[in-house]
Design an enzyme around this catalytic site. Structure first.
Site, short mmCIF file in Angstrom:
data_model
loop_
_atom_site.label_atom_id
_atom_site.label_comp_id
_atom_site.label_asym_id
_atom_site.label_seq_id
_atom_site.Cartn_x
_atom_site.Cartn_y
_atom_site.Cartn_z
N HIS A 94 5.59 -12.59 -39.25
CA HIS A 94 6.68 -12.15 -38.67
C HIS A 94 7.46 -13.51 -38.60
CE1 HIS A 94 9.60 -10.80 -35.55
NE2 HIS A 94 9.26 -9.71 -35.89
N GLU A 164 12.51 -8.27 -43.09
CA GLU A 164 13.28 -8.53 -41.98
C GLU A 164 14.19 -9.67 -42.08
OE1 GLU A 164 11.10 -6.81 -38.25
OE2 GLU A 164 10.25 -8.56 -38.83
#
Length: 247
Positions: A94, A164
């Site tokens: 992430h 993302e």
């Protein structure tokens, strides 16, 4: 090939028992949707509690893990521990792990390999920062992050790729459907060239970055967007609308 829609909810460092109960209540009350894989990632202290409360159709993931099964690594959790809790998924790579905690492509690749070898499925996150996009490096950055696990010869059937764009995470800015589809198309082409056409066709590529109930339906119509990794919106009842964006 039809790829099953995947919606992940990353709770990040949010929540307490009361708020977990609230989220569990609206998820358990939602209509079952067997056409979607739903996976939520509470903070580590609430993993077992959330799993014990959620209905069978909602799986629980860890937000991170380390690259070895046990040892002197204060503050870390291992895939073996995640598995011991009866969980199947972990989020790795992430942008907050990369940019706040300084995790390198190489470390994330090692963690991914170890998690897969331990029998844990991986949501593998990639994405460019705003300055990288504006400099025309979107493709280079995402391909570099992917190449780190391609070089390890990972087995792809238990990997979901989450694109993302860092500039769209928690900012209220969202990549347009066209921008997101373009990058997802590039990622699929990369997998076709670097791994195999079969892997490119089968691997789910999901989008994350200020996904809301309002924009999920449009994003979900794109041919290479196979679901979402949702941050703040996964803490609210509207998350159910995102889960059902394709219904």
């Amino acid at each position: 090939m039809t790829r099953k829609f995947f919606v992940g909810g990353n709770w990040k460092m949010n929540g307490d028992y009361a708020s977990v109960d609230g989220i569990v209540t609206f998820l358990n009350a939602s209509a079952d949707n067997s056409s979607v894989d739903v996976v939520v990632a509470p903070p580590a202290p609430y993993l077992a509690y959330a799993k014990s409360k959620l209905k069978a159709g909602v799986l629980v993931a860890a937000q991170n893990c380390y690259k070895v099964p046990k040892g002197a690594f204060t503050g870390e959790i291992s895939p073996a521990m995640i598995k011991d809790l009866g969980l199947e998924w972990v989020i790795l790579g992430h942008s907050e792990r990369r940019h706040v905690f300084g995790e390198s492509d190489a470390l994330i690749a090692e963690k991914t390999v170890h998690a897969l070898e331990a029998g844990i499925k991986v949501v593998f996150c990639i994405g460019e920062k705003l300055e990288e996009r504006e400099a025309g490096h979107t493709k280079d950055v995402n391909f570099r992050q992917l190449q780190a696990i391609v070089d390890k010869g990972v087995s792809w059937e238990n990997i979901v790729i989450a694109y993302e764009p860092v500039w769209a995470i928690g900012t209220g800015k969202t990549a347009s459907g066209e921008q997101a589809q373009e990058v997802h198309e590039w990622i699929r082409a990369f997998l076709k060239e670097k791994v195999s056409p079969a892997v490119a066709d089968a691997t789910r590529i999901i989008y994350g970055g200020s996904v809301t109930a309002d924009n999920a339906a449009e994003l979900g119509k794109k041919p290479d967007i196979d679901g979402f990794l949702v941050g703040g919106a996964s803490l609210k009842p509207d998350f159910v609308k995102i889960i059902n964006a394709r219904s």
